[in-house]
Design a protein around this motif. Structure first.
Motif, PDB file in Angstrom:
ATOM      1  N   VAL A 137       0.798  -1.202  -0.093  1.00  0.00           N
ATOM      2  CA  VAL A 137      -0.132   0.009   0.143  1.00  0.00           C
ATOM      3  C   VAL A 137       1.073   1.167  -0.026  1.00  0.00           C
ATOM      4  O   VAL A 137       0.758   2.345  -0.658  1.00  0.00           O
ATOM      5  CB  VAL A 137      -1.116  -0.128   1.168  1.00  0.00           C
ATOM      6  CG1 VAL A 137      -1.785   1.305   1.267  1.00  0.00           C
ATOM      7  CG2 VAL A 137      -1.820  -1.110   1.105  1.00  0.00           C
ATOM      8  N   ILE A 138       1.825   1.029   0.913  1.00  0.00           N
ATOM      9  CA  ILE A 138       2.718   2.314   0.796  1.00  0.00           C
ATOM     10  C   ILE A 138       3.547   2.460  -0.392  1.00  0.00           C
ATOM     11  O   ILE A 138       3.748   3.546  -0.963  1.00  0.00           O
ATOM     12  CB  ILE A 138       3.685   2.143   2.122  1.00  0.00           C
ATOM     13  CG1 ILE A 138       3.186   2.232   3.354  1.00  0.00           C
ATOM     14  CG2 ILE A 138       4.852   3.295   1.915  1.00  0.00           C
ATOM     15  CD1 ILE A 138       3.894   1.666   4.655  1.00  0.00           C
ATOM     16  N   ALA A 139       3.835   1.597  -0.972  1.00  0.00           N
ATOM     17  CA  ALA A 139       4.862   1.250  -2.362  1.00  0.00           C
ATOM     18  C   ALA A 139       3.722   1.839  -3.589  1.00  0.00           C
ATOM     19  O   ALA A 139       4.417   2.760  -4.262  1.00  0.00           O
ATOM     20  CB  ALA A 139       4.990   0.126  -2.767  1.00  0.00           C
ATOM     21  N   ARG A 140       2.417   1.814  -3.300  1.00  0.00           N
ATOM     22  CA  ARG A 140       1.639   2.180  -4.327  1.00  0.00           C
ATOM     23  C   ARG A 140       1.494   3.762  -4.166  1.00  0.00           C
ATOM     24  O   ARG A 140       1.253   4.482  -5.167  1.00  0.00           O
ATOM     25  CB  ARG A 140       0.207   1.528  -4.355  1.00  0.00           C
ATOM     26  CG  ARG A 140      -0.580   2.134  -5.323  1.00  0.00           C
ATOM     27  CD  ARG A 140      -2.152   1.763  -5.383  1.00  0.00           C
ATOM     28  NE  ARG A 140      -2.809   2.621  -6.168  1.00  0.00           N
ATOM     29  CZ  ARG A 140      -4.141   2.278  -6.624  1.00  0.00           C
ATOM     30  NH1 ARG A 140      -4.470   1.095  -6.365  1.00  0.00           N
ATOM     31  NH2 ARG A 140      -4.728   3.075  -7.508  1.00  0.00           N
ATOM     32  N   LEU A 141       1.440   4.461  -3.070  1.00  0.00           N
ATOM     33  CA  LEU A 141       1.505   5.942  -2.717  1.00  0.00           C
ATOM     34  C   LEU A 141       2.638   6.219  -3.324  1.00  0.00           C
ATOM     35  O   LEU A 141       2.822   7.411  -3.856  1.00  0.00           O
ATOM     36  CB  LEU A 141       1.323   6.143  -1.256  1.00  0.00           C
ATOM     37  CG  LEU A 141       0.044   5.589  -0.575  1.00  0.00           C
ATOM     38  CD1 LEU A 141      -0.050   5.719   1.025  1.00  0.00           C
ATOM     39  CD2 LEU A 141      -1.433   6.111  -1.146  1.00  0.00           C
ATOM     40  N   MET A 142       3.813   5.483  -3.188  1.00  0.00           N
ATOM     41  CA  MET A 142       5.071   6.176  -3.799  1.00  0.00           C
ATOM     42  C   MET A 142       4.957   6.465  -5.231  1.00  0.00           C
ATOM     43  O   MET A 142       5.893   7.451  -5.616  1.00  0.00           O
ATOM     44  CB  MET A 142       6.034   5.408  -3.138  1.00  0.00           C
ATOM     45  CG  MET A 142       6.423   5.338  -1.554  1.00  0.00           C
ATOM     46  SD  MET A 142       7.624   4.307  -1.085  1.00  0.00           S
ATOM     47  CE  MET A 142       9.153   5.037  -1.604  1.00  0.00           C
ATOM     48  N   VAL A 143       4.001   5.815  -5.804  1.00  0.00           N
ATOM     49  CA  VAL A 143       4.208   5.739  -7.448  1.00  0.00           C
ATOM     50  C   VAL A 143       2.799   6.676  -7.628  1.00  0.00           C
ATOM     51  O   VAL A 143       2.608   6.475  -8.916  1.00  0.00           O
ATOM     52  CB  VAL A 143       4.385   4.541  -8.096  1.00  0.00           C
ATOM     53  CG1 VAL A 143       5.737   4.121  -7.832  1.00  0.00           C
ATOM     54  CG2 VAL A 143       3.437   3.475  -7.679  1.00  0.00           C
ATOM     55  N   SER A 144       2.136   7.000  -6.932  1.00  0.00           N
ATOM     56  CA  SER A 144       0.716   7.608  -7.093  1.00  0.00           C
ATOM     57  C   SER A 144       0.721   9.271  -6.969  1.00  0.00           C
ATOM     58  O   SER A 144       1.624   9.745  -6.531  1.00  0.00           O
ATOM     59  CB  SER A 144      -0.230   7.198  -6.266  1.00  0.00           C
ATOM     60  OG  SER A 144      -0.477   5.648  -6.313  1.00  0.00           O
ATOM     61  N   ALA A 145      -0.209   9.676  -7.482  1.00  0.00           N
ATOM     62  CA  ALA A 145      -0.427  11.205  -7.398  1.00  0.00           C
ATOM     63  C   ALA A 145      -1.597  11.587  -6.534  1.00  0.00           C
ATOM     64  O   ALA A 145      -2.633  11.080  -6.765  1.00  0.00           O
ATOM     65  CB  ALA A 145      -0.471  12.004  -8.559  1.00  0.00           C
ATOM     66  N   ALA A 146      -1.416  12.318  -5.568  1.00  0.00           N
ATOM     67  CA  ALA A 146      -2.495  12.967  -4.644  1.00  0.00           C
ATOM     68  C   ALA A 146      -2.683  14.413  -4.794  1.00  0.00           C
ATOM     69  O   ALA A 146      -1.839  15.089  -4.149  1.00  0.00           O
ATOM     70  CB  ALA A 146      -2.396  12.402  -3.138  1.00  0.00           C
TER      71      ALA A 146
END
Length: 642
Positions: free
Chosen positions: A449-458
């Motif tokens: 989940v953290i890894a996905r946030l690292m490659v996502s835009a918020a």
């Protein structure tokens, strides 16, 4: 008369064998050579057995002693120098035969001697004769590549160097500090002058000498599927370094910020593997046999795989598992990670990055993020398999994130981002090294989940959610916004999500986890420090809302607003991502299945470049099939970067 002569002739013929060949009395009428059947096991043991494997001289050395007309009983008493001196003085014998036998005889002597300079001298003599055989014998090493005798002599050399170097290190440890010899100069010991050369290896951190030096051959591990090493020349050692002062330890967590500054947030693994050579001076046989000067060189097996010696290209021995296994065995991660989850004393309160080898600017980074209540122990076999794969090892270096899994996911994500940036900036300030680009993320469970946030835009989704949940003042919004608004990390080009609850899990709202969540203590002071560093101009009284922030277990509940919004954040189009999904019960339809914790519907991620379903429980990252799939993905990634 004639009868008497006939009788005398018969008697002479009868006693002739006894008078002309007295030894035949002992043998009777047996033939000079007899034969018996021998099975394959006996044959191999006879060829390859030696003083190291059976506490008895090798058959080849025993034959050499007999051919040299030496006293076999004296030679079977290794503590006696008579046999060694007599064999060294023998002339007319093949050089290779004599040198190899002398190496084993010196080794046998050293094994029976008490610690001290005499034993060290015997180890050094073992290396001398083995080195002379290997490089100044009748044939070069390449011409004897398939010979058992050369393998035996190489093993004697490696063992003798291992013992000599560790004994020198131990002796220097107990030398008064004011008389210790600097590691870059010469040491006079056991009648030898040894010059130290550390130029080809770099120890982790700022330490100049290890706190321990252990032979890799002396370490046995459980919990690791395979032991990876490379046959070759040299002693395989583990150099145990003192821990970094800022490194997480059982003595208690370090503050996230000291005197308003971030302390170091990384360290190189404190038990790296090294390969050590001892080379007697000399460029011909006579000079090598006559010298009492030698050079000790230390080599990094991750960087050097061969070395040129006397016109020969020789493979360097290496052990890629021993240092890693020792580091994990001594880490204390198992209990520390549990204390961290509960927020108890002795846990950690901020992320830390461990480099599994001394930093290499030319190898790309694989960044591993473990899951809830876990630690780098989660990657024990995956990391070992990558370290043991020659191709992958030459292209990648492993970094492992260790973080407090009780903190809210958003805060851990923000701190891990900053920790990664700080670590890369420290090692590569210009950002131009291969290690600083095309990072591969590997995340298991909550780490995914953290890894996905690292490659996502918020852009504003998480911020809007927070505003809707809490009545925030403008100062509080300024305080929390850096944690909830972010862009994909442009250094990352690939991600592998393993058993990741992208859309949460119903287990998180179950009775057991709700009970655990109620015991978790969040370090509010730490949260204040984190966001204050991210928003230094925030008002001092804007911390009040932090006390109501949900912990990580609450975040993972499939009904939690945070995980539901995070699941729809767009992933960077430049990132290729893959899913590895665990299915606990193959009898259940995939769409309705789970791994015991995470439903397939949550682990499945549309748009993935590949999805591999493996029959396993939630800890699928330890599964051999999952490790093979990760290795496949890494090879694909490696090919695309060429």
């Amino acid at each position: 008369m004639k009868g008497w002569q006939t009788y005398r002739l018969a008697m002479l013929l009868a006693i002739a064998p006894f008078t002309l060949a007295g030894c035949s009395i002992l043998q009777g009428l047996r033939p000079a050579v007899e034969v018996r059947a021998m099975d394959a096991g006996e044959y191999i043991a006879l060829k390859r057995g030696d003083i190291l494997t059976r506490d008895k001289l090798s058959d080849a050395t025993s034959q050499t002693i007999r051919v040299a007309a030496l006293d076999a009983s004296a030679c079977e008493t290794p503590a006696s120098a008579d046999c060694v001196n007599a064999l060294a003085a023998v002339t007319g014998m093949a050089t290779d035969r004599r040198l190899s036998a002398l190496s084993e005889l010196w080794l046998a002597r050293a094994q029976t001697m008490p610690p001290g300079e005499s034993r060290l001298a015997a180890w050094l003599e073992t290396t001398r004769y083995a080195y002379a055989y290997l490089f100044f014998g009748e044939r070069p090493p390449g011409d004897r590549a398939f010979e058992d005798r050369q393998t035996q002599v190489r093993d004697w050399y490696n063992h003798a160097v291992e013992r000599a170097v560790t004994e020198i290190f131990t002796a220097q440890e107990h030398t008064p500090a004011q008389t210790k010899t600097d590691s870059s100069t010469e040491l006079n010991t056991a009648g030898w002058i040894i010059q130290f050369d550390m130029g080809r290896a770099r120890l982790p951190g700022a330490a100049s000498m290890p706190s321990e030096l252990l032979p890799a051959s002396s370490l046995s591990f459980s919990g690791l599927r395979s032991l990876y090493r490379r046959d070759g020349f040299g002693a395989e050692l583990v150099t145990v370094m003192p821990p970094s002062p800022s490194e997480p330890s059982d003595s208690g967590a370090r503050p996230a910020f000291e005197n308003g500054k971030r302390p170091p947030s990384w360290s190189e693994m404190s038990a790296p593997s090294m390969t050590v050579l001892l080379r007697p001076d000399g460029n011909d046989l006579n000079s090598v046999l006559g010298t009492h000067h030698a050079r000790m060189t230390v080599h990094d097996p991750y960087i050097e795989s061969t070395i040129a010696l006397h016109g020969q290209r020789v493979p360097l021995a290496a052990n890629f598992t021993a240092g890693y296994g020792l580091w994990l065995a001594r880490s204390g991660f198992n209990w520390q990670s549990l204390r961290s989850l509960l927020g108890r004393e002795g846990g950690i309160n901020r992320p830390w990055i461990y480099l599994m080898q001394p930093y290499d600017p030319n190898r790309r980074v694989i960044l591993m993020l473990h899951g809830l209540a876990s630690s780098p122990e989660a990657w024990v076999n995956l990391a070992n398999e990558i370290l043991g794969d020659e191709t992958l090892r030459q292209h990648y270096q492993i970094w492992q994130v260790y973080y407090p899994t009780n903190l809210p996911i958003a805060f851990n994500h923000a701190m891990i981002r900053r920790t990664l940036e700080d670590t890369l900036t420290h090692f590569d300030p210009s950002g131009r090294a291969a290690a600083s680009s095309n990072v591969v993320l590997v995340g298991h469970s909550m780490g995914g989940v953290i890894a996905r946030l690292m490659v996502s835009a918020a852009d504003g989704q998480l911020m809007q959610l927070t505003k809707n949940q809490y009545q925030l003042t403008p100062q509080q919004i300024k305080y929390i916004e850096p944690v909830l608004r972010f862009e994909p990390i442009d250094r990352v080009s690939r991600a592998i999500f393993i058993a990741t609850p992208h859309r949460g899990t119903p287990i998180a709202s179950g009775r057991l986890l709700r009970k655990i969540a109620s015991f978790i203590r969040l370090p509010v002071t730490l949260l204040k420090n984190v966001v204050q560093q991210l928003a230094p101009n925030a008002a001092a009284d804007s911390h009040k809302s932090l006390e109501s922030i949900p912990n990580s277990i609450v975040n993972l509940d499939e009904t939690n607003p945070f995980i539901r919004v995070a699941a729809d954040l767009p992933i960077s189009p430049r990132v290729s991502y893959h899913s590895i999904v665990a299915q606990a019960n193959p009898a259940v339809a995939l769409a309705n299945s789970d791994d015991g914790l995470v439903p397939y519907r949550s682990a499945h991620l549309p748009g993935a470049r590949s999805e591999k379903v493996i029959i396993s429980n939630h800890s699928v990252q330890q599964n051999a099939a999952a490790i093979l799939e990760i290795q496949r993905i890494l090879r694909e990634d490696m090919a695309q970067q060429r």
